[in-house]
Design a protein around this motif. Sequence first.
Motif, PDB file in Angstrom:
ATOM      1  N   GLN A 117      53.968  49.317  33.628  1.00 53.42           N
ATOM      2  CA  GLN A 117      54.041  50.240  34.758  1.00 53.42           C
ATOM      3  C   GLN A 117      52.848  51.181  34.778  1.00 53.42           C
ATOM      4  O   GLN A 117      52.976  52.392  34.938  1.00 53.42           O
ATOM      5  CB  GLN A 117      55.357  51.016  34.735  1.00 53.42           C
ATOM      6  CG  GLN A 117      56.561  50.123  34.874  1.00 53.42           C
ATOM      7  CD  GLN A 117      57.870  50.891  34.897  1.00 53.42           C
ATOM      8  OE1 GLN A 117      57.940  52.067  34.550  1.00 53.42           O
ATOM      9  NE2 GLN A 117      58.924  50.230  35.310  1.00 53.42           N
ATOM     10  N   THR A 174      48.712  51.617  36.304  1.00 56.23           N
ATOM     11  CA  THR A 174      47.765  51.197  37.331  1.00 56.23           C
ATOM     12  C   THR A 174      46.350  51.335  36.791  1.00 56.23           C
ATOM     13  O   THR A 174      45.974  52.396  36.290  1.00 56.23           O
ATOM     14  CB  THR A 174      47.917  52.078  38.589  1.00 56.23           C
ATOM     15  OG1 THR A 174      49.261  51.967  39.062  1.00 56.23           O
ATOM     16  CG2 THR A 174      46.948  51.663  39.680  1.00 56.23           C
ATOM     17  N   THR A 182      42.690  52.068  37.240  1.00 57.05           N
ATOM     18  CA  THR A 182      41.927  52.810  38.254  1.00 57.05           C
ATOM     19  C   THR A 182      40.419  52.662  38.086  1.00 57.05           C
ATOM     20  O   THR A 182      39.676  52.922  39.019  1.00 57.05           O
ATOM     21  CB  THR A 182      42.287  54.300  38.228  1.00 57.05           C
ATOM     22  OG1 THR A 182      42.003  54.829  36.924  1.00 57.05           O
ATOM     23  CG2 THR A 182      43.759  54.506  38.575  1.00 57.05           C
ATOM     24  N   ASP A 207      42.893  39.985  33.330  1.00 52.40           N
ATOM     25  CA  ASP A 207      43.463  40.410  34.609  1.00 52.40           C
ATOM     26  C   ASP A 207      44.545  39.407  34.979  1.00 52.40           C
ATOM     27  O   ASP A 207      44.262  38.313  35.441  1.00 52.40           O
ATOM     28  CB  ASP A 207      42.372  40.452  35.683  1.00 52.40           C
ATOM     29  CG  ASP A 207      42.880  40.964  37.022  1.00 52.40           C
ATOM     30  OD1 ASP A 207      44.113  41.031  37.221  1.00 52.40           O
ATOM     31  OD2 ASP A 207      42.044  41.298  37.888  1.00 52.40           O
ATOM     32  N   SER A 212      46.859  39.976  37.240  1.00 50.26           N
ATOM     33  CA  SER A 212      47.459  40.556  38.438  1.00 50.26           C
ATOM     34  C   SER A 212      47.691  39.542  39.547  1.00 50.26           C
ATOM     35  O   SER A 212      48.256  39.876  40.579  1.00 50.26           O
ATOM     36  CB  SER A 212      46.578  41.694  38.958  1.00 50.26           C
ATOM     37  OG  SER A 212      45.296  41.213  39.317  1.00 50.26           O
ATOM     38  N   TYR A 268      47.656  37.541  42.753  1.00 50.46           N
ATOM     39  CA  TYR A 268      47.139  37.872  44.082  1.00 50.46           C
ATOM     40  C   TYR A 268      46.809  39.358  44.228  1.00 50.46           C
ATOM     41  O   TYR A 268      46.201  39.761  45.211  1.00 50.46           O
ATOM     42  CB  TYR A 268      48.122  37.440  45.171  1.00 50.46           C
ATOM     43  CG  TYR A 268      48.138  35.951  45.405  1.00 50.46           C
ATOM     44  CD1 TYR A 268      47.006  35.291  45.858  1.00 50.46           C
ATOM     45  CD2 TYR A 268      49.281  35.208  45.149  1.00 50.46           C
ATOM     46  CE1 TYR A 268      47.006  33.934  46.061  1.00 50.46           C
ATOM     47  CE2 TYR A 268      49.300  33.837  45.364  1.00 50.46           C
ATOM     48  CZ  TYR A 268      48.162  33.204  45.813  1.00 50.46           C
ATOM     49  OH  TYR A 268      48.175  31.858  46.026  1.00 50.46           O
ATOM     50  N   GLY A 269      47.210  40.186  43.247  1.00 50.45           N
ATOM     51  CA  GLY A 269      46.840  41.595  43.267  1.00 50.45           C
ATOM     52  C   GLY A 269      45.338  41.778  43.107  1.00 50.45           C
ATOM     53  O   GLY A 269      44.766  42.751  43.580  1.00 50.45           O
ATOM     54  N   ARG A 270      44.686  40.856  42.422  1.00 47.82           N
ATOM     55  CA  ARG A 270      43.231  40.810  42.235  1.00 47.82           C
ATOM     56  C   ARG A 270      42.648  42.177  41.875  1.00 47.82           C
ATOM     57  O   ARG A 270      41.752  42.683  42.539  1.00 47.82           O
ATOM     58  CB  ARG A 270      42.570  40.241  43.475  1.00 47.82           C
ATOM     59  CG  ARG A 270      43.027  38.831  43.809  1.00 47.82           C
ATOM     60  CD  ARG A 270      42.121  38.118  44.768  1.00 47.82           C
ATOM     61  NE  ARG A 270      42.238  38.376  46.168  1.00 47.82           N
ATOM     62  CZ  ARG A 270      43.071  37.788  47.002  1.00 47.82           C
ATOM     63  NH1 ARG A 270      43.932  36.931  46.563  1.00 47.82           N
ATOM     64  NH2 ARG A 270      43.059  38.067  48.278  1.00 47.82           N
ATOM     65  N   VAL A 271      43.165  42.771  40.800  1.00 52.55           N
ATOM     66  CA  VAL A 271      42.760  44.120  40.412  1.00 52.55           C
ATOM     67  C   VAL A 271      41.263  44.205  40.135  1.00 52.55           C
ATOM     68  O   VAL A 271      40.561  45.052  40.703  1.00 52.55           O
ATOM     69  CB  VAL A 271      43.579  44.600  39.184  1.00 52.55           C
ATOM     70  CG1 VAL A 271      43.007  45.893  38.620  1.00 52.55           C
ATOM     71  CG2 VAL A 271      45.042  44.789  39.575  1.00 52.55           C
ATOM     72  N   LYS A 293      38.914  43.687  43.169  1.00 53.54           N
ATOM     73  CA  LYS A 293      38.955  44.827  44.086  1.00 53.54           C
ATOM     74  C   LYS A 293      38.181  46.014  43.528  1.00 53.54           C
ATOM     75  O   LYS A 293      37.480  46.709  44.276  1.00 53.54           O
ATOM     76  CB  LYS A 293      40.405  45.227  44.383  1.00 53.54           C
ATOM     77  CG  LYS A 293      41.106  44.251  45.308  1.00 53.54           C
ATOM     78  CD  LYS A 293      42.549  44.641  45.536  1.00 53.54           C
ATOM     79  CE  LYS A 293      43.246  43.653  46.451  1.00 53.54           C
ATOM     80  NZ  LYS A 293      44.678  43.952  46.597  1.00 53.54           N
ATOM     81  N   ASN A 317      36.312  41.191  45.897  1.00 53.39           N
ATOM     82  CA  ASN A 317      37.500  40.569  46.469  1.00 53.39           C
ATOM     83  C   ASN A 317      37.137  39.800  47.728  1.00 53.39           C
ATOM     84  O   ASN A 317      36.560  40.348  48.661  1.00 53.39           O
ATOM     85  CB  ASN A 317      38.548  41.630  46.793  1.00 53.39           C
ATOM     86  CG  ASN A 317      39.877  41.018  47.154  1.00 53.39           C
ATOM     87  OD1 ASN A 317      40.260  39.998  46.606  1.00 53.39           O
ATOM     88  ND2 ASN A 317      40.575  41.642  48.089  1.00 53.39           N
TER      89      ASN A 317
END
Length: 171
Positions: free
Chosen positions: A68, A70, A72, A102, A104, A106-109, A112, A117
């Motif tokens: 949980q 993120t 940044t 990574d 993630s 489809y979140g493609r952290v 991005k 992306n």
Amino acid sequence: AGVLDVLKEQNYQVKNGAIFLKGDERCEFEFSEQYTKGWEWTWQVPRDEFDKVIADKVESMGVEIEYQATVTNIEFDGSDSTTTVVDKDGSEKKIEARFIIDASGYGRVIPKLFNLNIPSTLPTRDTIFTQFKDVNRPEGHDSNRIVIVAHKPDVWIWIIPFSNGNTSFGF
């Protein structure tokens, strides 16, 4: 990676093949029928439980996992990196690492964060699925193979029996 023994202890349903159905046609694959030597089986697993068993095992081996949180920012210094994460309470933490994974999807952290992306040109797909307790599963039912049904050109169905008596069913 050192996780095979703990996975075997979970007694997941062994999968040694697949059955594909389309109308009256049936095509069966056995993983043991190979052109090159390799694994002859895998497992049919409740994915959430499977992933958590692996996560717990690698944590016990000294790998720190942040839940949980993120991401940044990521800064690189040669082959080393510093990743900034913010947890669910808003606390910021910096993690130094030589490798970053990574996961993630489809979140493609990472893409991005670095403006790499590229939106997918693939058509979007939707999934509807559930698990149910398969109380009427016949004794000796062929539970060691996933069943895939080609329902329509753009719709397929899966039926995956698990060793805990549940079956995953989805479109």
